[in-house]
Write an enzyme that holds these catalytic residues in place. Structure first.
Site, mmCIF file in Angstrom:
data_model
loop_
_atom_site.group_PDB
_atom_site.id
_atom_site.type_symbol
_atom_site.label_atom_id
_atom_site.label_comp_id
_atom_site.label_asym_id
_atom_site.label_seq_id
_atom_site.Cartn_x
_atom_site.Cartn_y
_atom_site.Cartn_z
ATOM 1 N N CYS A 50 0.863 -1.175 0.000
ATOM 2 C CA CYS A 50 0.000 0.000 0.000
ATOM 3 C C CYS A 50 0.902 1.228 0.000
ATOM 4 O O CYS A 50 2.125 1.110 -0.098
ATOM 5 C CB CYS A 50 -0.959 0.004 1.186
ATOM 6 S SG CYS A 50 -0.170 0.232 2.801
ATOM 7 N N ASP A 51 0.328 2.396 0.101
ATOM 8 C CA ASP A 51 1.095 3.617 -0.056
ATOM 9 C C ASP A 51 2.239 3.711 0.948
ATOM 10 O O ASP A 51 3.382 3.942 0.595
ATOM 11 C CB ASP A 51 0.176 4.830 0.088
ATOM 12 C CG ASP A 51 0.860 6.116 -0.309
ATOM 13 O OD1 ASP A 51 1.517 6.134 -1.351
ATOM 14 O OD2 ASP A 51 0.748 7.102 0.442
#
Length: 465
Positions: free
Chosen positions: A379-380
């Site tokens: 994810c980010d």
């Protein structure tokens, strides 16, 4: 363009996220020992200013420099950042984000230029003196060049914020913050923009509302509660679990897919966010440090001692407004498709629009039958939704009797080269492909209850058992 913005935002947040523990330590000391704190102590309160003006910017600079040029880049980034620290009387977080990586890039270019031209036995001498000399020069340049520039930028931003605050327009910030969050820019907004302004405000008043603009869990809570009442199919059944993960765990990314299913719900989170900010302003609420993750528990721990009532009211109002707008949208303007159908439809549209090949489809390619030993959830920031997804898959692998498969969570921009399968949100698929082009990619829209997990487990059984 969106991918480039995400990469830039990820780089900014990547300088702050590894140092969140230091921010929390600073926030706790501030909340406890300043004059308006829980246990005022003049001597212990002396920690507050040096930590915010020296320690935290240096940590940010070292982390940013390390990302560019390893430990050597981190050291010169910290040296150069002393220039902006000494050259200004405000916390230089933005200055550290600029100077740290820039200094590391310069030393990296220097090292590449002299590579192969240093006589044997002189390597250590050249390396140490080059870093010291270049670092000293950059520190001086930063003091006289970057520090005044950043101070001027800070004055402009502060003037703009003051206009919003003095005219009661701060709630309008939700128009930009909430949609940006759904595009996975939440870390960039929080740690790259709002936190620096918040920390400066804490220096002046002991608390800041800026730490609450993005971290407020109320708008997302309203969306998820609405799905519990008026949702359909898997979206409705998965929403209660998402409520717990979002509100108590602080992983806001969990509700982003629910909005992406029905973009009209952006109205709900914008209105909810604006209502919450209005209440925070009304009750003069603020936190003493960034709340990360953005759970109600972390927010309460970072709250200034006179802010609890207004904080609870602001979160509750944001949730109620978001819920009240979301329910009729889901009932009368909601789609008839289930979460799985919406995911398939979106995947097909994404592939058609972006030319995504079969290799990037949301399933493991059937033709690839090699044994799998390492899977990464990306994810980010590599800490929120990816950690949750990794935990879910680990349990499924254990239940299926699959052993010897390592499941990790990682930032999408730094997926290890030995990872064979990457599971990530479809919005981050392109970045995952650039980070590790050799890995199989599974694109999902819901880290908590993705239907692709079942397909993945069945394919892993065929390949590993």
């Amino acid at each position: 363009m969106k991918e480039k913005v995400q990469v830039f935002g990820r780089f900014l947040s990547g300088m702050v996220m590894p140092n969140i523990g230091a921010f929390i330590a600073w926030g706790l000391i501030t909340a406890l020992f300043i004059e308006t704190g829980w246990c005022p102590n003049e001597k212990l309160a002396q920690f507050v200013t040096p930590m915010s003006t020296v320690l935290l910017p240096l940590l940010i600079a070292y982390t940013g420099g390390s990302a560019v040029a390893g430990q050597r880049g981190g050291v010169i980034g910290a040296i150069a950042t002393m220039g902006v620290i000494v050259g200004s009387d405000i916390p230089m977080f933005i200055g550290a984000m600029i100077v740290g990586p820039l200094a590391a890039w310069i030393i990296k270019k220097f090292d590449k230029a002299v590579e192969g031209h240093i006589k044997a036995g002189f390597e250590m001498l050249v390396n140490n003196f080059s870093l010291g000399i270049i670092g000293a020069i950059l520190a001086c340049l930063a003091m006289y060049g970057v520090a005044p520039l950043v101070t001027g930028m800070n004055s402009v931003m502060r003037a703009g914020v003051d206009v919003f605050v003095s005219h009661g327009l701060l709630p309008l910030a939700s128009i930009f913050i909430e949609p940006a969050k759904v595009l996975f820019l939440n870390n960039a907004i929080n740690h790259g923009i709002l936190s620096p302004m918040g920390i400066q405000q804490v220096e002046e008043t002991g608390k800041s509302i800026f730490f609450l603009l993005e971290a407020n869990p109320g708008p997302g809570l309203g969306i998820l509660l609405a799905y519990c009442i008026a949702g359909k199919g898997n979206a409705k059944s998965s929403a209660p679990g998402a409520v717990i993960i979002h509100f108590l765990g602080g992983i806001h990314e969990i509700y982003f897919p629910y909005i992406l299913m029905n973009p009209l719900l952006l109205i709900s989170v914008i209105a909810g966010g604006a209502s919450g900010i209005f209440c925070f302003n009304l009750f003069n609420v603020g936190l003493t440090a960034p709340a990360s993750p953005g759970s109600i528990i972390a927010i309460m721990m970072m709250a200034e001692k006179h802010s609890y009532f207004g904080l609870i009211v602001g979160v509750a109002v944001a949730a109620l407004v978001s819920f009240a707008i979301s329910v009729p949208i889901l009932k009368f303007m909601g789609k008839d498709t289930s979460l799985e159908d919406a995911q398939r439809q979106k995947d097909a549209m994404k592939k058609q629009a972006k030319g995504i090949t079969a290799e990037t489809a949301a399933t493991v390619p059937a033709a690839n039958t090699g044994k799998v030993t390492k899977i990464a959830f990306a994810c980010d920031a590599g800490m929120g939704s990816s950690a949750m997804g990794a935990t879910v898959l680990k349990k499924k692998l254990v239940a299926a009797g699959l052993e010897g498969i390592e499941v990790i969570h990682t930032p999408v921009s730094s997926i290890p080269a030995d990872v064979q399968i990457v599971v990530t949100h479809e919005e981050l698929g392109e970045r995952a492909a650039h980070s590790n082009p050799n890995a199989e990619r599974i694109l999902i829209t819901n880290f908590l209850a993705a239907p692709e997990y079942a397909t993945l487990v069945e394919n892993l059984k065929k390949r590993n058992l």
